[in-house]
Design an enzyme around this catalytic site. Sequence first.
Site, short mmCIF file in Angstrom:
data_model
loop_
_atom_site.label_atom_id
_atom_site.label_comp_id
_atom_site.label_asym_id
_atom_site.label_seq_id
_atom_site.Cartn_x
_atom_site.Cartn_y
_atom_site.Cartn_z
N GLU A 39 -10.96 7.80 -2.18
CA GLU A 39 -9.73 7.89 -2.97
C GLU A 39 -9.86 7.09 -4.28
OE1 GLU A 39 -6.10 8.06 0.18
OE2 GLU A 39 -7.46 6.37 0.39
N GLY A 60 -1.25 2.46 -1.62
CA GLY A 60 -2.06 3.19 -2.60
C GLY A 60 -3.38 3.56 -1.94
N SER A 105 -2.67 -0.50 3.75
CA SER A 105 -2.63 0.89 4.24
C SER A 105 -2.28 1.84 3.11
CB SER A 105 -1.60 1.02 5.36
OG SER A 105 -0.31 0.98 4.78
N LYS A 106 -2.31 3.09 3.43
CA LYS A 106 -2.01 4.19 2.51
C LYS A 106 -0.74 3.92 1.69
CE LYS A 106 -3.38 8.12 1.22
NZ LYS A 106 -3.54 7.47 -0.05
N ARG A 107 0.23 3.29 2.36
CA ARG A 107 1.50 2.96 1.72
C ARG A 107 1.29 2.17 0.42
NH1 ARG A 107 4.68 -0.94 3.33
NH2 ARG A 107 3.13 -1.68 4.83
#
Length: 466
Positions: free
Chosen positions: A254, A248, A244-246
């Site tokens: 992105e 990176g 997940s975003k956590r």
Amino acid sequence: MEKIRVRFAPSPTGLLHIGGVRTAFINYLLAKKENGALVLRIEDTDKVRSTEESKNAIISGLKWLNINWDEGPYFQSERSELYINYLNYLIEKEAVYPCFCKKEEIDIEKEIAKKRGKPYKYSQRCKYLSDKERIDKISKGEEFVYRFNVEPGLVRFNDLIKGEIIFENNILDDFIIIRNDKTPVYNFSCVVDDIDMKITHVIRGEDHLSNTHKQILIYKALNKETPYFGHLPLMLGKDKEKLSKRHGSVSIEEFKNEGFLPEAILNYLFLIGFSIKDNKEIFTMDEMIEEFSLSKISRSSPIFDHDKLRWLNSHYIRNLSDEELFNRAIGFIPNDLISGSREKLLKILREIKPNIKVLGDIKDLTIYFYKQPEYNQQELKNIKNNINFINFINDFINIIDDIEPFESSLIESYINKILKEKNILLKDIAQPLRYLLTGKYVSPGLFILIELLGKEKTKKRISIIL
Ligand code: GLU
């Protein structure tokens, strides 16, 4: 032998996730290896959650990665007629039935199941309506969905990656296949399309295993042969949690904006997803196709490590020619540098190349070429206390105008001459000099750095110490 046909079938409800890219890439490799075809199908029957932005992100993301498909993109939202034809067959066979239950009624059923501590299953109330009751309700304009009539029994299949899988049908309830607006639910449109598109191998994430159970029941009801199924273990972060975003970047957008190269991303996905002999880490696309086999897909979840990907990316960047680097880095090069001489810019890129991990690093690695560094006062104080260095700078400032042409080799010989006369070692002046010139302790080699900064900037920056 029948030609292999695979598909990538994303729902356009968000950005293109790196996990989806992995699925697409594995399908691509399989199609290439077997001389088959890859179909791109956008599963956009959920009108509420599907967005145009997401469709564009999926298509442009795949193109940027060079994951080229052979057919499509097909959009399920444009294929409604087909699903209704297949639905009619199921209605005729009584494999489905209309369900008029309202949301509130279903909510009550769910509440009761919860109180009893049981998993919710639809009560099948509408399954037992008489023909007359159904006709009455329809003529009154009541809304309805179609539910699949799940018969007792089991589903057994051989997953190409996970081996034999058995599901008991009693874990399912009569699931909905057509919504009240007549749009098909994923499990139904997916099966119809896989049949219509003559898909031979369905390779997707293991989060779809429970759907496979329902889908096989639909194939059987339609009297069609099932394709081969292969479920990929899901990629996890370094802490073994869902990626997940956590952790990176997760969407391809992105990664692209950070300055990863598509070839590094694909190489990395290959590296962590397959058991490969030797310790080979760098693969060209041809080598990946050559090496590819479903049997080499790791049975355990690949761990996605952003740092390892950065390392691999820096490898690919180092191998680009200066021209190629320039072309690929164009959106990352600060305007102040772009507007200068191209020859000089190529030289700068060549010098910083070994330190670039992602193209986004270029800004920071070149900032001192066009912006006065900001110094730390304590660092300057330390440098001022370095007598050898101050001696050297005094001499250097005196002769700097004589260095003509202002090129690294001549700069080097002038500097060496001073050092020799003063009996100072290069290593004693290198770091303070670099700091004054750039505000950093990491930069290209000193002599080329001085050449690229030019006489004026060099003079201005070193004289602040005097
Ligand atoms: N549309 C589904 C999704 O995006 C995948 C469908 C499939 O591969 O069967 O999760």
